[in-house]
Design a protein around this motif. Structure first.
Motif, PDB file in Angstrom:
ATOM      1  N   ASP A   1      -3.191  18.218   1.275  1.00 54.93           N
ATOM      2  CA  ASP A   1      -3.603  18.624   2.622  1.00 54.93           C
ATOM      3  C   ASP A   1      -2.904  17.791   3.691  1.00 54.93           C
ATOM      4  OD1 ASP A   1      -5.208  20.356   1.280  1.00 54.93           O
ATOM      5  OD2 ASP A   1      -7.117  19.481   1.906  1.00 54.93           O
ATOM      6  N   MET A   2      -2.618  16.528   3.360  1.00 57.11           N
ATOM      7  CA  MET A   2      -1.940  15.658   4.322  1.00 57.11           C
ATOM      8  C   MET A   2      -0.460  16.009   4.386  1.00 57.11           C
ATOM      9  SD  MET A   2      -3.703  13.388   6.020  1.00 57.11           S
ATOM     10  CE  MET A   2      -2.880  13.808   7.556  1.00 57.11           C
ATOM     11  N   VAL A   3       0.141  16.351   3.233  1.00 60.18           N
ATOM     12  CA  VAL A   3       1.548  16.793   3.210  1.00 60.18           C
ATOM     13  C   VAL A   3       1.696  18.070   4.035  1.00 60.18           C
ATOM     14  CG1 VAL A   3       3.372  17.750   1.721  1.00 60.18           C
ATOM     15  CG2 VAL A   3       2.107  15.691   0.997  1.00 60.18           C
ATOM     16  N   ASN A   4       0.689  18.939   3.959  1.00 56.88           N
ATOM     17  CA  ASN A   4       0.765  20.222   4.656  1.00 56.88           C
ATOM     18  C   ASN A   4       0.297  20.166   6.114  1.00 56.88           C
ATOM     19  OD1 ASN A   4       1.779  21.594   2.406  1.00 56.88           O
ATOM     20  ND2 ASN A   4      -0.278  21.763   1.525  1.00 56.88           N
ATOM     21  N   PHE A   5      -0.157  19.016   6.543  1.00 58.25           N
ATOM     22  CA  PHE A   5      -0.622  18.848   7.927  1.00 58.25           C
ATOM     23  C   PHE A   5       0.550  18.986   8.891  1.00 58.25           C
ATOM     24  CE2 PHE A   5      -1.329  16.000  11.606  1.00 58.25           C
ATOM     25  CZ  PHE A   5      -2.499  16.538  12.103  1.00 58.25           C
ATOM     26  N   ARG A   6       0.279  19.595  10.048  1.00 51.37           N
ATOM     27  CA  ARG A   6       1.311  19.698  11.092  1.00 51.37           C
ATOM     28  C   ARG A   6       0.754  19.114  12.383  1.00 51.37           C
ATOM     29  NH1 ARG A   6       3.453  20.445   7.105  1.00 51.37           N
ATOM     30  NH2 ARG A   6       4.765  22.147   6.347  1.00 51.37           N
ATOM     31  N   LEU A   7       1.430  18.070  12.889  1.00 57.23           N
ATOM     32  CA  LEU A   7       1.000  17.449  14.143  1.00 57.23           C
ATOM     33  C   LEU A   7       1.241  18.432  15.293  1.00 57.23           C
ATOM     34  CD1 LEU A   7      -0.066  14.805  15.466  1.00 57.23           C
ATOM     35  CD2 LEU A   7       2.335  14.147  15.783  1.00 57.23           C
ATOM     36  N   ASP A   8       0.218  18.636  16.108  1.00 56.01           N
ATOM     37  CA  ASP A   8       0.255  19.646  17.180  1.00 56.01           C
ATOM     38  C   ASP A   8       0.572  21.037  16.613  1.00 56.01           C
ATOM     39  OD1 ASP A   8      -0.134  17.638  19.150  1.00 56.01           O
ATOM     40  OD2 ASP A   8       2.011  17.159  19.061  1.00 56.01           O
ATOM     41  N   GLY A   9       0.252  21.234  15.342  1.00 53.08           N
ATOM     42  CA  GLY A   9       0.498  22.522  14.711  1.00 53.08           C
ATOM     43  C   GLY A   9       1.972  22.763  14.386  1.00 53.08           C
TER      44      GLY A   9
ATOM     45  N   HIS B   1       0.834  -1.203   0.000  1.00 54.36           N
ATOM     46  CA  HIS B   1       0.000   0.000   0.000  1.00 54.36           C
ATOM     47  C   HIS B   1       0.869   1.255   0.000  1.00 54.36           C
ATOM     48  CE1 HIS B   1      -3.481  -2.399   2.021  1.00 54.36           C
ATOM     49  NE2 HIS B   1      -3.540  -2.482   0.715  1.00 54.36           N
ATOM     50  N   ARG B   2       1.876   1.221   0.881  1.00 57.81           N
ATOM     51  CA  ARG B   2       2.729   2.389   1.044  1.00 57.81           C
ATOM     52  C   ARG B   2       3.490   2.692  -0.252  1.00 57.81           C
ATOM     53  NH1 ARG B   2       6.881   2.586   6.046  1.00 57.81           N
ATOM     54  NH2 ARG B   2       5.093   2.974   7.395  1.00 57.81           N
ATOM     55  N   GLU B   3       4.001   1.643  -0.890  1.00 58.58           N
ATOM     56  CA  GLU B   3       4.739   1.849  -2.149  1.00 58.58           C
ATOM     57  C   GLU B   3       3.849   2.479  -3.217  1.00 58.58           C
ATOM     58  OE1 GLU B   3       6.408  -1.907  -3.281  1.00 58.58           O
ATOM     59  OE2 GLU B   3       7.891  -1.865  -1.656  1.00 58.58           O
ATOM     60  N   MET B   4       2.601   2.025  -3.279  1.00 54.65           N
ATOM     61  CA  MET B   4       1.683   2.575  -4.274  1.00 54.65           C
ATOM     62  C   MET B   4       1.365   4.044  -3.973  1.00 54.65           C
ATOM     63  SD  MET B   4      -0.024   2.066  -7.040  1.00 54.65           S
ATOM     64  CE  MET B   4      -0.200   0.296  -7.347  1.00 54.65           C
ATOM     65  N   ILE B   5       1.034   4.343  -2.728  1.00 56.71           N
ATOM     66  CA  ILE B   5       0.631   5.711  -2.381  1.00 56.71           C
ATOM     67  C   ILE B   5       1.834   6.658  -2.461  1.00 56.71           C
ATOM     68  CG2 ILE B   5      -0.446   7.150  -0.593  1.00 56.71           C
ATOM     69  CD1 ILE B   5      -1.952   4.599   0.299  1.00 56.71           C
ATOM     70  N   MET B   6       3.028   6.098  -2.251  1.00 53.87           N
ATOM     71  CA  MET B   6       4.246   6.905  -2.367  1.00 53.87           C
ATOM     72  C   MET B   6       4.350   7.539  -3.760  1.00 53.87           C
ATOM     73  SD  MET B   6       6.515   7.671  -0.082  1.00 53.87           S
ATOM     74  CE  MET B   6       7.059   6.501   1.156  1.00 53.87           C
ATOM     75  N   LYS B   7       3.829   6.825  -4.769  1.00 61.27           N
ATOM     76  CA  LYS B   7       3.847   7.361  -6.140  1.00 61.27           C
ATOM     77  C   LYS B   7       3.024   8.643  -6.247  1.00 61.27           C
ATOM     78  CE  LYS B   7       3.649   2.687  -8.168  1.00 61.27           C
ATOM     79  NZ  LYS B   7       5.022   2.331  -8.529  1.00 61.27           N
ATOM     80  N   ALA B   8       2.107   8.841  -5.317  1.00 67.00           N
ATOM     81  CA  ALA B   8       1.326  10.074  -5.293  1.00 67.00           C
ATOM     82  C   ALA B   8       1.985  11.122  -4.400  1.00 67.00           C
ATOM     83  CB  ALA B   8      -0.097   9.787  -4.794  1.00 67.00           C
ATOM     84  N   VAL B   9       2.529  10.676  -3.267  1.00 68.06           N
ATOM     85  CA  VAL B   9       2.997  11.621  -2.246  1.00 68.06           C
ATOM     86  C   VAL B   9       4.301  12.311  -2.646  1.00 68.06           C
ATOM     87  CG1 VAL B   9       3.819  11.811   0.142  1.00 68.06           C
ATOM     88  CG2 VAL B   9       1.811  10.409  -0.390  1.00 68.06           C
ATOM     89  N   VAL B  10       5.278  11.528  -3.131  1.00 68.25           N
ATOM     90  CA  VAL B  10       6.603  12.103  -3.416  1.00 68.25           C
ATOM     91  C   VAL B  10       6.514  13.229  -4.462  1.00 68.25           C
ATOM     92  CG1 VAL B  10       8.898  11.594  -4.349  1.00 68.25           C
ATOM     93  CG2 VAL B  10       7.873  10.075  -2.639  1.00 68.25           C
TER      94      VAL B  10
END
Lengths: 416, 63
Positions: free
Chosen positions: A225-233, A200-209
């Motif tokens: 939006d997930m790339v730009n997410f900040r944990l605890d801001g 799953h991770r390898e496939m989705i990596m093709k979108a994220v990178v």
């Protein structure tokens, strides 16, 4: 095989249950609505009202932190009153966290799945569906599950993830292999869960990178939006963490819908009177017909939750750390909620539908699924004037979880 | 009838905006907006469907 109530036993991983759980659900609902599975320290809950009460408990007395879909090895280890917590570095998939991280991570990528954004996908989905039918109908015979619904669903996922459409087939194959279980042990056939998670991770990596490299400007909102997410801001997620958050939508959006639509079209074929009624006004009737298909044809058998705080359900006191196995397809066939529940009725009143779950883990892709389902039914039935299903060729493999038709062979007799 | 929202529960799933579009809407920031706080009886069927199908059970009716 069930012989009498006295020696009745139920376990979702029992080979006989996985081959056909439906007879078990009736016995459970009528005689053992809160059935305790000692080796799992879990209650199998089979009545609609009890399942509804667990899912929608506003007091947050249940959690999915140990997994909403536990495997046998997980079940065999008791919690002993203490629930596991989750790592915050690295973060697991949000579905294995709880408040407040669960809500923060979910809300961070839900924008493209809300009604207004989904309405804008109508043209794309319609185009894919028409293209598929142009390709398939001249072949006259094909597998309705994978070749029609499967490719449509996986293509819609490609669109949401900003991936090229030629990845639809590999995505579909990967996810279908993941839901195959061994008919004896109930374990995953495609290796272990770790290996599947890596795929799953390898496939989705093709979108994220590429999205991160391009600046994640919001043009592919699900990923950006997930790339730009900040944990605890503060802390951005690693590529691996971003991928893990995006597994739920990809699997959920590819695995279930094709089986629901293929099975549902088969039910309409089995009931020519109903098929004629649906055809009489497709643009109006495709929507309620799909709703009944989600109730009647849902392949996902159950989901798990764990007890956070003491609560009484169905007259039984549940203790912290214990598990509940919510038998969704039993709830969908509970005569206390639905009249003649074992009958497919395309326009039956459905006041409460648990097909997309309820509460904290409510299906994040519900609007996408309803859009695709409606369009596929409407387009298939408007193009195909006469079809039949080869019932001898149906394939419904034993499974503890995804018990649905992976092969529904259709023959097209007349189309335009 | 009067619409009551439990704002701590609402997370903008938008089911209500499909069941009763004259009464519920998600704004451009995906926050729920109640268009009619006291909808007339002619909208009751849709509103009751929204109350039943809200996955967070965040909507209730006062009288």
């Amino acid at each position: 095989v069930i012989t009498s109530a006295a020696d009745f036993t139920y376990n979702p991983h029992d080979a006989d249950v996985m081959a056909n759980p439906v007879p078990y659900y009736e016995v459970l609902r009528e005689q053992f609505p809160m059935y305790y599975i000692r080796e799992y320290d879990a209650y199998a809950i089979s009545r609609f009202e009890d399942v509804y009460d667990v899912l929608s408990d506003a007091g947050h007395r249940f959690t999915g932190v140990e997994g909403t879909l536990m495997n046998r090895d997980q079940f065999l280890v008791r919690n002993g009153g203490v629930l596991p917590s989750w790592s915050r570095n690295p973060l697991p998939p949000f579905t294995s966290t709880d408040s407040p991280d669960y809500e923060d991570l979910r809300q961070a990528h839900v924008a493209p799945l809300r009604p207004k954004s989904v309405a804008l996908m109508e043209t794309f989905v319609l185009g894919i569906v028409r293209e598929r039918l142009d390709h398939l109908l001249p072949q006259r015979s094909f597998n309705l599950t994978t070749e029609f619904g499967g490719i449509v669903a996986a293509s819609t996922m490609c669109q949401l993830y900003g991936l090229p459409l030629d990845l639809a087939r590999p995505i579909l194959d990967m996810i279908n292999s993941g839901s195959m279980t061994d008919p004896e042990s109930g374990g995953l056939q495609a290796g272990n869960t770790v290996q599947l998670a890596r795929q799953h991770r390898e496939m989705i990596m093709k979108a994220v990178v590429p999205r991160r490299a391009a600046g994640a400007d919001g043009s592919v909102p699900l990923v950006d939006d997930m790339v730009n997410f900040r944990l605890d801001g503060v802390r951005p997620l690693t590529d691996e963490e971003v991928c893990d958050q995006l597994v739920c939508v990809l699997v959920g959006g590819t695995e279930t819908l094709p089986k629901v639509v293929a099975h549902g079209l088969m039910e309409l074929w089995r009931h020519p009177d109903q098929l004629a009624e649906v055809r009489s006004d497709l643009s109006l009737n495709a929507r309620p017909a799909f709703e009944e298909m989600t109730r009647y044809c849902g392949p996902a058998q159950w989901f798990t939750r764990q007890v956070r705080e003491p609560i009484t359900i169905g007259g039984t006191e549940l203790k912290p750390g214990q598990r509940v196995i919510l038998l969704m397809q039993s709830a969908a066939r509970d005569p206390r909620e639905f009249d003649g529940p074992d009958e497919f009725v395309w326009n039956r009143p459905i006041e409460r539908n648990l097909a997309f779950s309820f509460g904290q883990h409510y299906c994040v892709g519900v609007h996408v699924a309803k859009l695709e389902g409606r369009i596929m039914i409407e387009e298939f039935l408007s193009r195909v004037h006469d079809f039949e299903i080869d019932e001898a060729g149906l394939v419904r493999l034993p499974s503890s979880f995804q018990w649905g038709y992976s092969v529904v062979p259709v023959t097209i007799n007349d189309y335009s | 009838m009067k619409i009551v929202i439990d704002w701590k529960q609402c997370e903008g799933n938008g089911i209500c905006s499909v069941e009763a579009p004259d009464v519920f809407e998600l704004d451009d920031d995906d926050n729920l907006t109640v268009l009619l706080e006291n909808p007339g009886d002619e909208l009751r069927a849709g509103v009751e469907a929204a109350v039943r199908s809200c996955p967070k059970r965040a909507i209730s009716l006062a009288d």
